[in-house]
Scaffold this motif. Sequence first.
Motif, PDB file in Angstrom:
ATOM      1  N   ALA A   1      19.563   1.393  86.422  1.00 23.72           N
ATOM      2  CA  ALA A   1      19.793  -0.055  86.364  1.00 23.72           C
ATOM      3  C   ALA A   1      19.746  -0.716  87.729  1.00 23.72           C
ATOM      4  O   ALA A   1      19.397  -1.902  87.848  1.00 23.72           O
ATOM      5  N   PHE A   2      20.089   0.032  88.772  1.00 22.99           N
ATOM      6  CA  PHE A   2      20.171  -0.570  90.099  1.00 22.99           C
ATOM      7  C   PHE A   2      18.984  -0.210  90.985  1.00 22.99           C
ATOM      8  O   PHE A   2      18.929  -0.615  92.141  1.00 22.99           O
ATOM      9  N   ASP A   3      18.042   0.554  90.437  1.00 21.31           N
ATOM     10  CA  ASP A   3      16.919   1.013  91.255  1.00 21.31           C
ATOM     11  C   ASP A   3      16.021  -0.130  91.722  1.00 21.31           C
ATOM     12  O   ASP A   3      15.380  -0.037  92.767  1.00 21.31           O
ATOM     13  N   SER A   4      15.944  -1.193  90.942  1.00 24.41           N
ATOM     14  CA  SER A   4      15.005  -2.273  91.262  1.00 24.41           C
ATOM     15  C   SER A   4      15.705  -3.549  91.719  1.00 24.41           C
ATOM     16  O   SER A   4      15.163  -4.634  91.584  1.00 24.41           O
ATOM     17  N   LEU A   5      16.915  -3.413  92.249  1.00 23.35           N
ATOM     18  CA  LEU A   5      17.620  -4.600  92.724  1.00 23.35           C
ATOM     19  C   LEU A   5      17.089  -5.093  94.065  1.00 23.35           C
ATOM     20  O   LEU A   5      17.216  -6.263  94.403  1.00 23.35           O
TER      21      LEU A   5
ATOM     22  N   LYS B   1      15.130 -13.741  88.805  1.00 29.52           N
ATOM     23  CA  LYS B   1      16.156 -14.104  87.826  1.00 29.52           C
ATOM     24  C   LYS B   1      16.824 -12.863  87.246  1.00 29.52           C
ATOM     25  O   LYS B   1      18.041 -12.844  87.030  1.00 29.52           O
ATOM     26  N   ARG B   2      16.035 -11.830  86.978  1.00 30.11           N
ATOM     27  CA  ARG B   2      16.598 -10.589  86.439  1.00 30.11           C
ATOM     28  C   ARG B   2      17.561  -9.964  87.449  1.00 30.11           C
ATOM     29  O   ARG B   2      18.679  -9.563  87.099  1.00 30.11           O
ATOM     30  N   ARG B   3      17.151  -9.894  88.712  1.00 27.12           N
ATOM     31  CA  ARG B   3      18.007  -9.318  89.734  1.00 27.12           C
ATOM     32  C   ARG B   3      19.265 -10.158  89.936  1.00 27.12           C
ATOM     33  O   ARG B   3      20.362  -9.630  90.115  1.00 27.12           O
TER      34      ARG B   3
ATOM     35  N   GLU C   1      26.053  -4.983  79.059  1.00 26.53           N
ATOM     36  CA  GLU C   1      24.982  -4.545  78.153  1.00 26.53           C
ATOM     37  C   GLU C   1      23.803  -5.508  78.205  1.00 26.53           C
ATOM     38  O   GLU C   1      22.638  -5.096  78.224  1.00 26.53           O
ATOM     39  N   LYS C   2      24.111  -6.802  78.205  1.00 24.44           N
ATOM     40  CA  LYS C   2      23.061  -7.822  78.184  1.00 24.44           C
ATOM     41  C   LYS C   2      22.148  -7.716  79.396  1.00 24.44           C
ATOM     42  O   LYS C   2      20.949  -7.983  79.317  1.00 24.44           O
ATOM     43  N   THR C   3      22.716  -7.328  80.534  1.00 27.16           N
ATOM     44  CA  THR C   3      21.913  -7.225  81.752  1.00 27.16           C
ATOM     45  C   THR C   3      21.306  -5.833  81.939  1.00 27.16           C
ATOM     46  O   THR C   3      20.693  -5.550  82.967  1.00 27.16           O
ATOM     47  N   GLY C   4      21.470  -4.965  80.953  1.00 23.37           N
ATOM     48  CA  GLY C   4      20.841  -3.648  81.003  1.00 23.37           C
ATOM     49  C   GLY C   4      21.548  -2.637  81.865  1.00 23.37           C
ATOM     50  O   GLY C   4      20.975  -1.606  82.225  1.00 23.37           O
ATOM     51  N   ILE C   5      22.824  -2.895  82.194  1.00 28.34           N
ATOM     52  CA  ILE C   5      23.578  -1.973  83.030  1.00 28.34           C
ATOM     53  C   ILE C   5      24.222  -0.870  82.191  1.00 28.34           C
ATOM     54  O   ILE C   5      24.337   0.271  82.636  1.00 28.34           O
TER      55      ILE C   5
END
Length: 221
Positions: free
Chosen positions: A80-84, A5-7, A55-59
């Motif tokens: 922010a994109f390291d764990s996609l 869900k986070r991704r 901002e809400k998604t931590g980007i």
Amino acid sequence: MTDLKRRAAVFAALSDPTRLWIVDLLVLGDLSSTEIQSALGVPSNLVAHHVRVLEKTGILTRTRSEFDGRRTYLHLVQTAFDSLMPGLLTLGGRVVFVCTANSARSQLAEAVWRTVSAIPAVSAGMRPAPLVNPGAVAAARRHGLSLDPDTVPRHVDDVVGEGDFVISVCDAAHEQLHGSDDLHWSLPDPAADGSDSAFDRTVRTLRERVGALVTRVAPAA
């Protein structure tokens, strides 16, 4: 499921062209909302909306100006994109490449793997041929790979052991393994064509596939 869900939320945030444009603007430096509005040529309320989503998604994060406290600067979170991508695969044994005859595709896959990873690799076949295909040996030589022409193809039952990570590199092997392989790469048989270009295409494809996989695996501790 939480990680999925986070991704998904991050990908959804980036699916809007304006938000992706904002991210592009912030890759190398920080900008205020006003500066972003000027660069994009869109209304301030629209910029504010897109920034809130990011901002809400931590980007994105924001910091207040040390010179003018009324101004804030937006900063791209570099991690922010390291764990996609999905998590790393942990390999407890060897990588085993399997094709029908263990005479071309699986042999070349093993040779390619050995050039980029210290994790042990072997190969096998469902119906081993008497010898390695000379076209595969020649292709390996052209591409600087180590493939001994005297290697004797082996049956998958004599090779695969507990903890091995099995990759089928032909459709026949995949369908005959009935799900006991861990990954499947649908590669055409270069021996069916027999030309140098067919074997060269196989090597190039394997380098792409192996290169992508090797960044996603880690040996067991």
